[in-house]
Write a protein that holds these residues in place. Structure first.
Motif, PDB file in Angstrom:
ATOM      1  N   PRO A 177      35.443  30.039  52.886  1.00  0.00           N
ATOM      2  CA  PRO A 177      36.355  31.144  52.559  1.00  0.00           C
ATOM      3  C   PRO A 177      35.616  32.479  52.510  1.00  0.00           C
ATOM      4  CG  PRO A 177      35.887  29.814  50.610  1.00  0.00           C
ATOM      5  CD  PRO A 177      35.304  29.088  51.777  1.00  0.00           C
ATOM      6  N   VAL A 178      36.338  33.539  52.822  1.00  0.00           N
ATOM      7  CA  VAL A 178      35.748  34.879  52.802  1.00  0.00           C
ATOM      8  C   VAL A 178      35.645  35.358  51.353  1.00  0.00           C
ATOM      9  CG1 VAL A 178      36.042  37.283  53.497  1.00  0.00           C
ATOM     10  CG2 VAL A 178      36.646  35.420  55.077  1.00  0.00           C
ATOM     11  N   MET A 179      34.452  35.719  50.946  1.00  0.00           N
ATOM     12  CA  MET A 179      34.201  36.254  49.603  1.00  0.00           C
ATOM     13  C   MET A 179      33.335  37.500  49.736  1.00  0.00           C
ATOM     14  SD  MET A 179      33.338  32.641  47.607  1.00  0.00           S
ATOM     15  CE  MET A 179      32.201  32.088  48.908  1.00  0.00           C
ATOM     16  N   GLU A 180      33.722  38.559  49.089  1.00  0.00           N
ATOM     17  CA  GLU A 180      32.929  39.792  49.152  1.00  0.00           C
ATOM     18  C   GLU A 180      31.608  39.630  48.408  1.00  0.00           C
ATOM     19  OE1 GLU A 180      34.875  43.395  48.050  1.00  0.00           O
ATOM     20  OE2 GLU A 180      36.796  42.795  48.929  1.00  0.00           O
ATOM     21  N   ASN A 181      30.593  40.251  48.934  1.00  0.00           N
ATOM     22  CA  ASN A 181      29.269  40.351  48.293  1.00  0.00           C
ATOM     23  C   ASN A 181      28.602  39.006  48.014  1.00  0.00           C
ATOM     24  OD1 ASN A 181      29.832  43.169  48.148  1.00  0.00           O
ATOM     25  ND2 ASN A 181      30.837  42.858  46.159  1.00  0.00           N
ATOM     26  N   PRO A 182      28.645  38.058  48.929  1.00  0.00           N
ATOM     27  CA  PRO A 182      27.987  36.781  48.647  1.00  0.00           C
ATOM     28  C   PRO A 182      26.485  36.928  48.457  1.00  0.00           C
ATOM     29  CG  PRO A 182      28.580  36.944  50.971  1.00  0.00           C
ATOM     30  CD  PRO A 182      29.235  38.099  50.277  1.00  0.00           C
ATOM     31  N   GLU A 183      25.898  37.965  49.067  1.00  0.00           N
ATOM     32  CA  GLU A 183      24.455  38.159  48.960  1.00  0.00           C
ATOM     33  C   GLU A 183      24.040  38.594  47.552  1.00  0.00           C
ATOM     34  OE1 GLU A 183      26.333  42.031  49.744  1.00  0.00           O
ATOM     35  OE2 GLU A 183      26.527  40.027  50.650  1.00  0.00           O
ATOM     36  N   GLN A 184      24.975  39.085  46.755  1.00  0.00           N
ATOM     37  CA  GLN A 184      24.647  39.521  45.399  1.00  0.00           C
ATOM     38  C   GLN A 184      24.620  38.366  44.406  1.00  0.00           C
ATOM     39  OE1 GLN A 184      26.996  42.794  43.958  1.00  0.00           O
ATOM     40  NE2 GLN A 184      26.746  44.008  45.842  1.00  0.00           N
ATOM     41  N   LYS A 199      38.081  22.267  33.886  1.00  0.00           N
ATOM     42  CA  LYS A 199      39.030  23.355  33.666  1.00  0.00           C
ATOM     43  C   LYS A 199      39.664  23.760  34.994  1.00  0.00           C
ATOM     44  CE  LYS A 199      36.606  25.113  29.595  1.00  0.00           C
ATOM     45  NZ  LYS A 199      35.720  23.925  29.516  1.00  0.00           N
ATOM     46  N   ILE A 200      40.814  24.395  34.905  1.00  0.00           N
ATOM     47  CA  ILE A 200      41.575  24.773  36.098  1.00  0.00           C
ATOM     48  C   ILE A 200      41.762  26.287  36.144  1.00  0.00           C
ATOM     49  CG2 ILE A 200      43.739  24.498  37.352  1.00  0.00           C
ATOM     50  CD1 ILE A 200      42.065  21.951  37.214  1.00  0.00           C
ATOM     51  N   LYS A 201      41.519  26.844  37.321  1.00  0.00           N
ATOM     52  CA  LYS A 201      41.871  28.235  37.605  1.00  0.00           C
ATOM     53  C   LYS A 201      42.912  28.166  38.710  1.00  0.00           C
ATOM     54  CE  LYS A 201      41.221  32.651  36.915  1.00  0.00           C
ATOM     55  NZ  LYS A 201      41.528  33.288  35.624  1.00  0.00           N
ATOM     56  N   GLN A 202      44.162  28.442  38.365  1.00  0.00           N
ATOM     57  CA  GLN A 202      45.272  28.139  39.264  1.00  0.00           C
ATOM     58  C   GLN A 202      45.891  29.402  39.864  1.00  0.00           C
ATOM     59  OE1 GLN A 202      48.848  28.120  39.675  1.00  0.00           O
ATOM     60  NE2 GLN A 202      48.492  26.710  41.372  1.00  0.00           N
ATOM     61  N   GLY A 203      46.312  29.280  41.133  1.00  0.00           N
ATOM     62  CA  GLY A 203      47.058  30.350  41.785  1.00  0.00           C
ATOM     63  C   GLY A 203      46.225  31.526  42.223  1.00  0.00           C
ATOM     64  N   VAL A 204      44.904  31.363  42.294  1.00  0.00           N
ATOM     65  CA  VAL A 204      44.025  32.464  42.679  1.00  0.00           C
ATOM     66  C   VAL A 204      42.984  31.970  43.671  1.00  0.00           C
ATOM     67  CG1 VAL A 204      44.310  33.639  40.467  1.00  0.00           C
ATOM     68  CG2 VAL A 204      42.427  32.014  40.775  1.00  0.00           C
ATOM     69  N   GLU A 205      42.265  32.911  44.241  1.00  0.00           N
ATOM     70  CA  GLU A 205      41.101  32.625  45.067  1.00  0.00           C
ATOM     71  C   GLU A 205      39.953  33.508  44.601  1.00  0.00           C
ATOM     72  OE1 GLU A 205      41.890  32.124  49.380  1.00  0.00           O
ATOM     73  OE2 GLU A 205      43.894  32.856  48.887  1.00  0.00           O
ATOM     74  N   ILE A 206      38.765  33.198  45.068  1.00  0.00           N
ATOM     75  CA  ILE A 206      37.621  34.062  44.762  1.00  0.00           C
ATOM     76  C   ILE A 206      37.703  35.305  45.637  1.00  0.00           C
ATOM     77  CG2 ILE A 206      35.118  34.295  44.812  1.00  0.00           C
ATOM     78  CD1 ILE A 206      34.888  31.336  44.230  1.00  0.00           C
ATOM     79  N   ALA A 207      37.724  36.468  45.006  1.00  0.00           N
ATOM     80  CA  ALA A 207      37.782  37.726  45.751  1.00  0.00           C
ATOM     81  C   ALA A 207      36.386  38.228  46.096  1.00  0.00           C
ATOM     82  CB  ALA A 207      38.530  38.782  44.939  1.00  0.00           C
ATOM     83  N   ARG A 208      35.503  38.262  45.094  1.00  0.00           N
ATOM     84  CA  ARG A 208      34.141  38.758  45.343  1.00  0.00           C
ATOM     85  C   ARG A 208      33.175  38.132  44.346  1.00  0.00           C
ATOM     86  NH1 ARG A 208      36.508  42.897  42.356  1.00  0.00           N
ATOM     87  NH2 ARG A 208      35.211  43.708  40.629  1.00  0.00           N
ATOM     88  N   LEU A 209      31.910  38.305  44.622  1.00  0.00           N
ATOM     89  CA  LEU A 209      30.868  37.726  43.785  1.00  0.00           C
ATOM     90  C   LEU A 209      30.002  38.827  43.188  1.00  0.00           C
ATOM     91  CD1 LEU A 209      29.692  34.766  46.060  1.00  0.00           C
ATOM     92  CD2 LEU A 209      31.430  34.737  44.255  1.00  0.00           C
ATOM     93  N   GLU A 210      29.576  38.580  41.969  1.00  0.00           N
ATOM     94  CA  GLU A 210      28.563  39.420  41.343  1.00  0.00           C
ATOM     95  C   GLU A 210      27.363  38.533  41.037  1.00  0.00           C
ATOM     96  OE1 GLU A 210      30.392  41.413  38.066  1.00  0.00           O
ATOM     97  OE2 GLU A 210      31.619  42.705  39.366  1.00  0.00           O
ATOM     98  N   LYS A 211      26.333  39.099  40.424  1.00  0.00           N
ATOM     99  CA  LYS A 211      25.077  38.371  40.265  1.00  0.00           C
ATOM    100  C   LYS A 211      25.261  37.022  39.581  1.00  0.00           C
ATOM    101  CE  LYS A 211      20.366  38.751  38.467  1.00  0.00           C
ATOM    102  NZ  LYS A 211      19.381  39.613  37.760  1.00  0.00           N
ATOM    103  N   ASN A 212      26.004  36.993  38.486  1.00  0.00           N
ATOM    104  CA  ASN A 212      26.153  35.755  37.722  1.00  0.00           C
ATOM    105  C   ASN A 212      27.604  35.385  37.473  1.00  0.00           C
ATOM    106  OD1 ASN A 212      23.274  35.305  37.209  1.00  0.00           O
ATOM    107  ND2 ASN A 212      23.419  37.146  35.921  1.00  0.00           N
ATOM    108  N   SER A 213      28.516  35.875  38.307  1.00  0.00           N
ATOM    109  CA  SER A 213      29.925  35.590  38.059  1.00  0.00           C
ATOM    110  C   SER A 213      30.744  35.695  39.333  1.00  0.00           C
ATOM    111  CB  SER A 213      30.483  36.545  37.001  1.00  0.00           C
ATOM    112  OG  SER A 213      30.433  37.881  37.469  1.00  0.00           O
ATOM    113  N   VAL A 214      31.935  35.124  39.268  1.00  0.00           N
ATOM    114  CA  VAL A 214      32.900  35.245  40.351  1.00  0.00           C
ATOM    115  C   VAL A 214      34.077  36.067  39.837  1.00  0.00           C
ATOM    116  CG1 VAL A 214      32.254  33.064  41.438  1.00  0.00           C
ATOM    117  CG2 VAL A 214      34.070  33.076  39.739  1.00  0.00           C
TER     118      VAL A 214
END
Length: 581
Positions: free
Chosen positions: A315-322, A472-487
């Motif tokens: 899937p396309v995620m912004e800033n995967p390099e971060q 745990k469940i995260k429902q109805g969403v996708e990963i938009a972008r990545l930061e150093k230690n979080s999505v």
């Protein structure tokens, strides 16, 4: 009044046969209910078709009956196919009462056929078919054989020499080239061998079975349906084997199967890009890279059974390099031990995701969060096993496959819909607890949805982890972008994360084959998987759209087993290659 199924079946078949053999389309159609089905596998056309209702069936038979040369109908005499009462209910959960069903055989223009019908009484007391299936069983000149004598030329030739000569002949001039030595490729090769169709299989891996050893590498991988549903032709799994067979046993069995069936398989081999097809000769020119050596072949047909060749869907995620953590696709997942103590996000909500979440939780991940984009069909594995047992327990595999194929998919969907209310009520607390945990299950579709769509979960333990909060469940969403230690998700929320595991399936087999065949060939083929407007599978086990290409398997999301497709592979529907020409 006691019903005599043999008398009812015989009387109906006699009328149906008389109409068909005399070319009386109107009479033949009158033997079916107004909303009845005719399912045709390669008898009236060189395709798989399901016609519904008198109008469609009349048009179909009017256009195709004369050239089929149907004749010589007889009721089946083999166990499992004899006339019986309530056969539709025995094999499936159904509210249809007083059905009479039976198998039959017949002759046709290119060989012999077999069929099966389900009859129900009308208000006037007449017995009419709710469904009739007719299938090409053998092609004249290529009748299936099971075993040979084994003594050659009056005991003067050794089997070793005979087998070597056979292999050399096939390697020089195969009639069919099969790409992929997985379940489907080997099954098709075995069927062709027993039809005397010279076939060569090419497999890119170094060993047969590596598609299981290497592709799905998490250690807990096993079949998600009982073993008797996934047998290969001519070789049942050992009775002592586990009901749900582990990954490595499957891999070794595939290797054993190819050897036991004397199949001609080239490992570490793959077709090079740019094969060409001569429509005048009906032959391909294709170059095979066989361990670095280039070999030119001229098969008449290429069967694509290389579902595992599809590239992983990322899937396309912004800033995967971060992102400071690791991102791994399920194709490269090597077990949960490396994620002990880590916060893991698993993207996807199919069977693979459920397996990975369970594995991660077991191996001590600090937290496991499943990202569910939409809704997912979830069925407890015991219900799946019970349903399959209805079809396969106590019946030999060939007969069970035949009876499964005898039922048009739209008819099975209707039956599933009739029972959905009671099924959902039965699982009310089960689904409610999933809702409360944040997971969105599909509750308005039956088992057929899992079988013929690309998503779903056979629950073998992950649901308990979801309900308990361990997953745990995260429902109805996708990963938009990545930061150093979080999505960061598409709803703006964020989650601290150490690792991301992508259970996001693989690309289409058509797309992966474009690099070999090119756009001009692939664009002639139809879409793969899903149901067409008649309720037949698109693009697989039927003409692809290109006269020299057949597709028999697609890599499916969310399934860790050979699929109900094995019944189709084992059936004779691949005979559309026109080997009789």
């Amino acid at each position: 009044m006691t019903l005599d199924p043999t008398e009812i079946a015989s009387s109906w078949l006699q009328s149906y046969a008389a109409f068909l053999t005399s070319g009386n389309v109107k009479g033949a159609v009158s033997c079916l209910q107004n909303t009845g089905f005719l399912r045709d596998f390669l008898v009236f056309t060189w395709n798989n078709r399901t016609l519904h209702g008198h109008k469609e069936i009349t048009t179909y038979l009017t256009n195709n009956l004369a050239c089929a040369s149907i004749a010589d109908f007889k009721l089946e005499t083999r166990p499992g196919l004899l006339p019986e009462i309530d056969g539709l209910n025995t094999r499936m959960v159904s509210s249809v009462a007083n059905t009479v069903s039976a198998g039959f055989t017949f002759g046709c223009k290119v060989g012999t056929g077999r069929g099966y019908f389900f009859l129900v009484p009308t208000d006037a007391g007449e017995w009419k078919a709710i469904s009739v299936m007719m299938e090409l069983a053998d092609i004249s000149g290529h009748e299936e054989w099971i075993q040979e004598e084994g003594a050659h030329d009056g005991h003067t030739l050794s089997w070793t020499d005979v087998n070597r000569e056979r292999r050399e002949t096939i390697e020089k001039d195969p009639y069919v080239l099969i790409i992929g030595a997985g379940h489907s490729g080997l099954n098709v090769a075995a069927r062709f061998k027993h039809l005397n169709i010279p076939s060569l299989v090419v497999e890119s891996n170094l060993r047969i079975g590596d598609n299981w050893r290497k592709r799905h590498v998490y250690p807990t991988l096993h079949l998600h349906v009982p073993k008797y549903y996934c047998e290969l032709l001519y070789h049942p799994y050992p009775a002592s084997w586990p009901l749900y067979i582990p990954r490595d046993k499957i891999a070794d069995w595939l290797e054993h199967y190819a050897q036991a069936e004397d199949l001609v398989v080239w490992t570490n081999s793959r077709p090079l890009p740019g094969p060409t097809y001569d429509r005048t000769s009906g032959r391909w020119t294709v170059i095979i890279d066989r361990g670095g050596k280039h070999v030119t072949l001229n098969p008449a047909h290429i069967v694509v059974a290389a579902g595992a060749l599809g590239a992983p869907n990322i899937p396309v995620m912004e800033n995967p390099e971060q992102f400071a953590g690791s991102i791994v696709h399920c194709a490269d997942y090597e077990g949960g031990k490396r994620f002990t103590g880590k916060r893991v996000v698993v993207v996807g909500a199919g069977n693979t995701s459920a397996d990975l979440c369970q594995d991660l939780s077991f191996h001590g991940a600090e937290s496991v969060t499943m990202v569910q984009r939409s809704a997912t069909v979830v069925v407890p594995i015991v219900l799946v096993e019970n349903q399959i047992e209805r079809c396969f327990r106590g019946v030999n595999t060939d007969t069970a496959d035949f009876l499964l194929m005898a039922k048009p998919i739209p008819l099975m969907q209707q039956m599933a819909e009739e029972n959905e209310t009671s099924l959902v009520e039965q699982l009310k607390e089960y689904y409610q607890s999933l809702h409360e945990a944040g997971f969105k299950p599909v509750t308005n579709k039956g088992l057929m949805t899992i079988f013929y769509s690309a998503y779903g979960v056979y629950d073998v333990g992950c649901v308990d982890l979801i309900r308990s909060g361990k997953v745990k469940i995260k429902q109805g969403v996708e990963i938009a972008r990545l930061e150093k230690n979080s999505v960061i998700f598409t709803d703006g929320s964020n989650l601290e994360t150490d690792a991301i595991v992508l259970a996001t399936s693989f690309g289409s087999i058509r797309d992966s084959m474009r690099g070999i065949f090119g756009d001009s060939v692939i664009d002639q083929t139809s879409q793969v998987w899903g149901l067409d407007h008649e309720g037949e599978l698109r693009g697989v086990f039927r003409p692809s759209g290109h006269p020299g290409v057949s597709i028999v398997l697609r890599s499916l999301d969310g399934f860790a087993d050979p699929q109900p497709l094995q019944a189709m592979v084992r059936s004779r529907r691949i005979l559309h290659l026109k080997v009789a020409d």
